[in-house]
Structure formats: C-alpha cells, structure tokens
Scaffold this motif. Structure first.
Motif, PDB file in Angstrom:
ATOM      1  N   PRO A 264       0.646  -1.260   0.135  1.00  0.00           N
ATOM      2  CA  PRO A 264       0.042  -0.089   0.116  1.00  0.00           C
ATOM      3  C   PRO A 264       0.847   1.171  -0.103  1.00  0.00           C
ATOM      4  O   PRO A 264       1.877   1.422   0.204  1.00  0.00           O
ATOM      5  CB  PRO A 264      -0.889  -0.042   1.108  1.00  0.00           C
ATOM      6  N   LEU A 265       0.212   2.073  -0.329  1.00  0.00           N
ATOM      7  CA  LEU A 265       0.946   3.533  -0.388  1.00  0.00           C
ATOM      8  C   LEU A 265       1.033   4.152   0.970  1.00  0.00           C
ATOM      9  O   LEU A 265       1.849   5.152   1.151  1.00  0.00           O
ATOM     10  CB  LEU A 265      -0.052   4.601  -1.137  1.00  0.00           C
ATOM     11  N   GLY A 266       0.710   3.735   2.101  1.00  0.00           N
ATOM     12  CA  GLY A 266       0.632   4.154   3.302  1.00  0.00           C
ATOM     13  C   GLY A 266      -0.723   3.985   4.043  1.00  0.00           C
ATOM     14  O   GLY A 266      -1.740   3.631   3.513  1.00  0.00           O
ATOM     15  N   ASP A 267      -0.686   4.534   5.231  1.00  0.00           N
ATOM     16  CA  ASP A 267      -1.854   4.714   5.948  1.00  0.00           C
ATOM     17  C   ASP A 267      -2.489   5.959   5.926  1.00  0.00           C
ATOM     18  O   ASP A 267      -1.986   6.997   6.082  1.00  0.00           O
ATOM     19  CB  ASP A 267      -1.843   4.208   7.513  1.00  0.00           C
ATOM     20  N   CYS A 268      -4.088   5.999   6.084  1.00  0.00           N
ATOM     21  CA  CYS A 268      -4.849   7.162   6.039  1.00  0.00           C
ATOM     22  C   CYS A 268      -4.842   7.834   7.356  1.00  0.00           C
ATOM     23  O   CYS A 268      -5.268   6.930   8.340  1.00  0.00           O
ATOM     24  CB  CYS A 268      -6.303   6.857   5.522  1.00  0.00           C
ATOM     25  N   ALA A 269      -4.464   9.010   7.755  1.00  0.00           N
ATOM     26  CA  ALA A 269      -4.532   9.522   8.827  1.00  0.00           C
ATOM     27  C   ALA A 269      -5.781   9.834   9.416  1.00  0.00           C
ATOM     28  O   ALA A 269      -5.812   9.998  10.574  1.00  0.00           O
ATOM     29  CB  ALA A 269      -3.917  10.851   8.774  1.00  0.00           C
ATOM     30  N   ILE A 270      -7.075   9.494   8.516  1.00  0.00           N
ATOM     31  CA  ILE A 270      -8.329   9.872   9.163  1.00  0.00           C
ATOM     32  C   ILE A 270      -9.023   8.360   9.472  1.00  0.00           C
ATOM     33  O   ILE A 270      -9.540   8.538  10.798  1.00  0.00           O
ATOM     34  CB  ILE A 270      -9.176  10.534   7.931  1.00  0.00           C
ATOM     35  N   CYS A 271      -8.850   7.514   8.815  1.00  0.00           N
ATOM     36  CA  CYS A 271      -9.612   6.209   8.815  1.00  0.00           C
ATOM     37  C   CYS A 271      -8.432   5.215   9.581  1.00  0.00           C
ATOM     38  O   CYS A 271      -8.884   4.147  10.027  1.00  0.00           O
ATOM     39  CB  CYS A 271     -10.136   5.643   7.867  1.00  0.00           C
ATOM     40  N   MET A 272      -7.110   5.526   9.318  1.00  0.00           N
ATOM     41  CA  MET A 272      -5.931   4.641   9.904  1.00  0.00           C
ATOM     42  C   MET A 272      -6.119   3.247   8.953  1.00  0.00           C
ATOM     43  O   MET A 272      -5.403   2.417   9.416  1.00  0.00           O
ATOM     44  CB  MET A 272      -6.272   4.341  11.292  1.00  0.00           C
ATOM     45  N   ASP A 273      -6.708   3.217   8.067  1.00  0.00           N
ATOM     46  CA  ASP A 273      -6.571   2.082   7.092  1.00  0.00           C
ATOM     47  C   ASP A 273      -5.467   2.209   5.964  1.00  0.00           C
ATOM     48  O   ASP A 273      -5.012   3.336   5.695  1.00  0.00           O
ATOM     49  CB  ASP A 273      -7.773   1.634   6.350  1.00  0.00           C
ATOM     50  N   ALA A 274      -5.044   1.166   5.366  1.00  0.00           N
ATOM     51  CA  ALA A 274      -4.273   1.174   4.142  1.00  0.00           C
ATOM     52  C   ALA A 274      -4.832   1.791   3.181  1.00  0.00           C
ATOM     53  O   ALA A 274      -5.822   1.646   2.599  1.00  0.00           O
ATOM     54  CB  ALA A 274      -3.481   0.104   3.948  1.00  0.00           C
TER      55      ALA A 274
END
Length: 717
Positions: free
Chosen positions: A650-660
């Motif tokens: 993955p590109l990284g984790d979303c800082a809002i939902c904390m999912d990849a």
C-alpha cells in the motif's frame, strides 16, 4: 375601459368594476400630520372616483333611456306600425362566404353548439377600389379608423365564442329552435410582432345551415344590434329581427341591475384603441360526415358526460370573413380549426396533471441532490449559475401557470394551481441551494479591492497644511502654515461624501461576489416580470435559460479541474423533465398554451442532452477532456496526480481512518485513460504531501478545511 357606455357593451354584464377602496391612514402622531395632508392632497387630486362615478351613472341612465326608446321603436317596427322611424336596409353586396345550405340529416350534420375557441390563418385584402362604386369615403376619417394597427401584416384570426339559445317564452321556443345567439371576442393577430387586436363580437347562428352572422367592434364603441338582421339573407330577416328583442331586453335588465347595485366605478382606458373599424362577420361551419342524430348524441355527451360510447368526434372547422366597408378591408380565414370549450378544458386538466408530475419529479430529485451535496467539498464543485438559470425558468413557469389559472374558469383553473405551486416550490428550493453554494464558494470568489496602494505609495506624505524646505546639506525642515479660511469647504465635503457613497455602492456591487450575484438575480426577475406579458420574448428567454442550464457547470468543472458533484439521476431526470415541458409547449401543434410551433425546440433539446452527456464524460475522462492541452490547465489544485508505478504494498495509512491506502493497479496511475482516471480517484494527495482516502478527506473537509496531520489550510476538494 372607457367611461362611455353602450348598449352592446352593457349587455355583456362584465362592465361593472369594483368600487375604489381607500385604506384608512393612521391618524396618530404629530410627525405624520404633514404626510397625511400630502397623501390626502395627492389622492383627491389624482383620484376623481366620486365625480367620475357620478358622471358614469348619468351616462348609464342616458344609455338606459336610449335602450328603452330603441326597444319601443324597434317593437313598433316589428309590429308594422307607421309611427316608427326605424328602417332596415339589406346589405346586398357583402357575400364573401358562400352558404352550404341544409344537409341530409341521415348522412351529414353541422355542429349546433360552437362554444369554444377557433383559430386559423388569415389573409388581408384591400377593398377600397372594389367598393368605390358603392361607397364614398372621407380619407381623413378612414385613416383615423384604421388607426395604428398594421392590417397588411395580419396573418391569423382567432375567435372565442359562447353560444346560447334565444331566451323566449315556451310558446315561442319552437320558432327559435334552429337559432342561437353568439357572444365573444374576435382577434386579429400579427404573429411577426406578437401583437393582437381584440374586438367584441355579437352574432347569430342558424343551426340548419351552419351559417353565422354578426358584428365585431372595439369594446369602447357602440353598435346598434337592431341592424344585425341586415346581414342575413332576406328569408331569415324576420326570425333574426325578432331574436334581437330578447337581447335588447336582457341588456336593459342588466343595466337596471347595475344602476340599482350602486357598484359603479370608472376605469379609463390608458391608451386609445389601435383601430376603431367596425366589421361585419360572416362564418360558415364545415359539414361533418356524421348523422344529425349521432351529432346530437355526441354534443349532449360533451355537455353532460355520462360515459356512453359515441361516434368519433369530427373536426370543427369554419370559414371566416370579417369585412369593414367603412375602412375598405377584408380579413379571410379559410378552414380555421375550432375546439369546443369542454374539450379544451379537459385538455387543460390533462396538461395540468402532466406538468404537475414533472415538476414533482424534479422537486424530489432536487431535494435528494441537496441532501447528497451537503459537504463543502461537494458544494465547491457545483456552479450556482446553473441553478440560477433554473430558478428563473421556474419563476416564468410559475407566473405563466398562475396567469393561465386566473384566465381559465371552473375546474381547469383549480387544476392549474398544482403545477404553479410545484414550480414555485422548486424555485424556492433552487434559491435555497444557490444560497448554500454561495456561502461555501464566497471565500474563493472574493475579488481584490478596486485599488490597492503600492508599497511606494504607502510612504507617509506631509500633511496638506505643511510646507517643506530643503537645506543646502540635503536636510529638510518642515514649517507649519496657518490654515486659510475656505468658504467652499461644506460644499466640497458634500461632494466628497457623494463620491464616497458612489464608490462604496459600486464597490459593494461589483467587487462583492455575493452582492453581484443577487443584484443579477434581481435584474433578471425584473426582466421576467417585464417580458412575461410579451409571449414572444418569454419564449426566447425560456429558450436561453434552458440552453444554459448545464453550460456553467461544464465551464466550472473544466476551470477547477474537478468534475461536478451532481448525481447522474438528478442530471438525467432534470434534463428529461425540462425537455418534455419545452417540447410540448413549443413543439405540440395544439398545445393548451396556444403557442405556435418552434422547429428549433428540437435543436434546443438535443443541445441540452449533449450538455448532460458532457457532464457524465467529465466524470469519466476528466473535466477538461474536450479542451486542447494548452487550455486544459485548471485553476484548482489536483488532488489526484499520477504517481510513479513502484512495486510494493500500500501507499501508506490514511491519517483519518487509519486504514491502508491501496496502490493503483500497475500501469494505470500515470495514464489519462478511463481506467487510470478512476484508479487515481481513490486517493487524494494534499498540497502538504499527505495522502488520504478521497472519501475520508471529503468527510473531513466537510468539518474543517485544514490538513488532519499538519493543520495547514487545504484548497477545496
């Protein structure tokens, strides 16, 4: 309406207006004394209701005396008395329409009741040279009668008629069973300039032969209906002459009731009539291939519906000729189409239901779209001008339906209230949505002040009442001078205040996006009110508005680099609904609005459908897919830039939902294909280089316009 009464106009029973009502002004407060006196002075100087009503009452009394004298004189002539001075001259040279005669009742028949609306093409003919051996004209008087109306441009004629049997005693009904009296209006129409010239009509119809004879004149003029028998053939003169007696008696009874009611008010016509020519009208009904018994059953079912099966309704057509010997003109209408009033009212009711369903569907679609587009991110991608155009179009529709409902009578009037109400509700919702969009887009649309001083211009300057002197060593000294007396200072202050007020108004109108929008809406609504009385301008304005519904949305999406946030259901449903209404009103040959066919309505519909298709393609291929590359640069920030194809997870984790955040499929993120655009729409890269899910960032921006990680301001998504 002129104050001069006439026997013909009084007989209509609608000449009495309502008395002028004066609302009481407040009497308290010494500060209102001058205002009260000025208002009363203006009222008494401009409102001559009392004097005019008294003069009008006297004129009505004179008309009543004249009618009673005419009735007595006319009755004496009918009885063969030698004391009467009334004479009847037969007009033998006016035979513009041949009579068809009596038909075989087993094979053919005429419509016996032609109450309804008749409309057809007309041709103008100058009879001056033909009538020279028969009449002598005063050129000046004839020019005055012809008036301002352009008779040579008249190309259509319309009639609205009400048929009633002759009101006589039971013992005389058998004599008048084949005679009907007609009242109504006849209009000469210039379709090129969208002008209409209306005349009052009174006539007689012979049911056996389908022939109509009558007079047409301006409502301000009077006509002696005792001369109506002069138009009919000699064999029908006696029955026609006796049929005029109940008409005169009815006029006298209505005039007496008017005088007894004390409900008299004068309403002066604002402008003189366009023409004062009086016409003798001849009409012949076309026979139908229906037996007399079947026609009687059909007309009885039309007047009193019971649900029984009748013969197929044959078309109602007439040949019409209106001739004015005193003006030397003839208007002919061959094969004019007629429609019974009951049938017309049924069509109006059907149209009202059809239009109400369309407006209800568009209202539900708009309500759903407003609930879906609640976030600032979505509202920033919607053009308010698209909804302003729709709101103006719906305001015209509301005004048109309400006017139509007022003019209609009975149940059709009630039915037309439904589409008018729904159009008004749709207008209110659209205005509410425009306000919401304006609130979100106001910060990004704020314009710079009219003139911002440069840094060099911001350096302090010496006051106006000081003087500077430069010394030899380059230093300067400032000496304060005594201010001089300026007698024009108050005037200059007033001029300065006026110029400041003017600059403030201009700045508030032009440089404030919110104010500029609503000043524009105000001007457009004022324009709507002005052109609603001109059918031609109304049609053109509706065409312009309908053609620009989605155009502003396409332009905004291309400029901002973001596809519109309007749902497909709303765009498709609204486009179909509005095009159905436009194609009925402008494309149906027999629409209830009586609007002529406009062939360009099909081009308009195609153009609107193409705009809706472009909106869908912008979502698929990009907002500026139809523009060259050098013009495709958007003004907004692109949250979905192509990312390099790199192996990995993955590109990284979303800082809002904390999912990849899933990486786009290999080989798609850097391409401008349909698959690549959809792949990049799943992520959003902020200007601060933080990556989020697009759905998550949209929800976040609905609350705050800052980055969830670094707290920097973010542009609209």
């Amino acid at each position: 309406m002129n104050a001069s009464p006439s026997p013909a106009t009084v007989g209509r029973g609608d000449e009495a207006g309502s008395p002028t009502a004066v609302d009481p002004l407040p009497q308290r407060g010494s500060s209102l004394t001058s205002l009260l006196l000025i208002t009363l002075f203006i009222f008494f100087m401009t409102n001559h209701g009392g004097g005019d009503d008294l003069a009008l009452r006297n004129q009505y009394k004179d008309s009543l005396s004249s009618l009673e004298w005419q009735l007595g004189n006319y009755s004496a002539w009918l009885n063969g008395s030698d004391t009467t001075n009334f004479t009847m001259s037969i007009v033998s040279y006016l035979k513009p329409i041949p009579r068809r005669g009596i038909l075989d009742p087993l094979a053919q028949s005429y419509y016996s009741n032609i109450s309804g609306f008749i409309r057809g093409s007309a041709s103008f003919r100058n009879l001056t040279s033909e009538l020279v051996p028969l009449m002598e004209w005063n050129e000046t008087e004839m020019t005055q009668k012809l008036g301002r109306w352009n008779w040579s441009a008249t190309n259509k004629v319309a009639m609205s008629l009400l048929s009633k049997p002759v009101e006589v005693d039971e013992k005389e009904k058998e004599k008048f069973k084949d005679v009907a009296m007609l009242r109504g209006h006849i209009e000469a129409i210039d379709s090129g300039s969208f002008r209409e010239l209306q005349f009052d009509f009174i006539g007689i119809q012979f049911l056996e032969t389908g022939s109509v004879y009558g007079f047409a004149q301006d409502s301000a003029l009077s006509v002696d209906i005792r001369t109506l028998p002069s138009l009919v053939p000699p064999g029908l003169l006696s029955v026609t002459a006796r049929a005029m007696v109940p008409v005169i008696e009815d006029n006298i009874a209505k005039l007496k009731a008017l005088l007894a009611s004390n409900d008299i008010s004068s309403e002066q016509s604002p402008t003189p009539p366009d023409s004062t020519c009086q016409f003798a009208v001849y009409a012949q009904i076309h026979p139908s291939n229906v037996s007399a018994a079947a026609m009687h059953e059909l007309e009885d079912e039309l007047m009193h519906p019971t649900g029984v099966t009748t013969v197929h309704r044959p078309p109602l057509r007439l040949d019409i000729a209106a001739i004015s010997p005193e003006c030397g003109i003839l208007l002919e209408g061959k094969g004019a189409d007629g429609m019974r009033s009951r049938i017309f009212f049924r069509k109006v009711t059907s149209y009202a239901g059809f239009a109400a369903l369309i407006y209800l569907a568009m209202l539900l679609l708009l309500s759903h779209q407003m609930s879906e587009s609640r976030t600032p991110a979505s509202l920033s991608r919607i053009s308010r001008w698209s909804f302003i155009a729709q709101a103006l179009a719906d305001s015209i529709a509301f005004a048109g339906h309400i006017t139509f409902a007022i003019l209609a009578e009975g149940r059709p009037s009630i039915a037309l209230v439904a589409p008018a109400f729904l159009a008004c509700a749709l207008f209110a919702y659209e205005v509410q949505f425009v306000l919401l969009i304006q609130q979100v887009q106001a910060p990004e649309d704020l314009a710079a002040p009219a003139s911002v001083p440069s840094p060099q211009a911001r350096s302090p300057s010496p006051p106006a009442n000081t003087s500077s002197s430069v010394l030899a060593n380059g230093q300067s000294t400032t000496a304060t001078s005594t201010p001089s007396l300026n007698v024009q200072q108050p005037r200059m202050q007033r001029m300065t205040s006026l110029s400041f007020l003017l600059r403030f108004v201009l700045r508030s109108v032009w440089h404030n996006e919110h104010n500029r929008t609503w000043y524009f809406v105000f001007i457009m609504i004022a324009l709507v009110i002005r052109v609603i009385v001109a059918p031609g301008l109304t049609v053109v304005l509706l065409a312009v508005l309908y053609s620009s519904i989605w155009a502003p949305q396409i332009v905004r999406a291309a400029r901002r680099g973001r596809p519109c946030a309007l749902g497909k259901k709303y765009v498709i449903g609204t486009t179909i609904g509005r095009m159905l209404l436009a194609m009925y009103i402008l494309g149906c040959p027999n629409n209830v609005m009586d609007v002529e066919q406009r062939p360009w309505v099909y081009v308009l519909s195609l153009f609107s459908c193409v705009q809706a298709a472009v909106l869908g393609l912008q979502t698929t291929f990009g907002p500026a897919f139809f523009l060259p590359q050098r013009l495709a640069d958007s003004q907004g920030y692109d949250y979905h830039p192509p990312l390099p194809d790199m192996e990995g997870g993955p590109l990284g984790d979303c800082a809002i939902c904390m999912d990849a955040i899933d990486r786009p499929p290999e080989g798609t993120s850097g391409k401008s294909t349909r698959r690549g655009v959809r792949a990049r729409a799943s992520y959003s890269l902020a200007p601060c280089a933080h990556l989020f899910h697009t759905v998550c960032l949209e929800r976040w921006l609905a609350i705050k316009n800052i980055c969830p990680q670094c707290r920097r301001p973010l542009p609209p998504l």
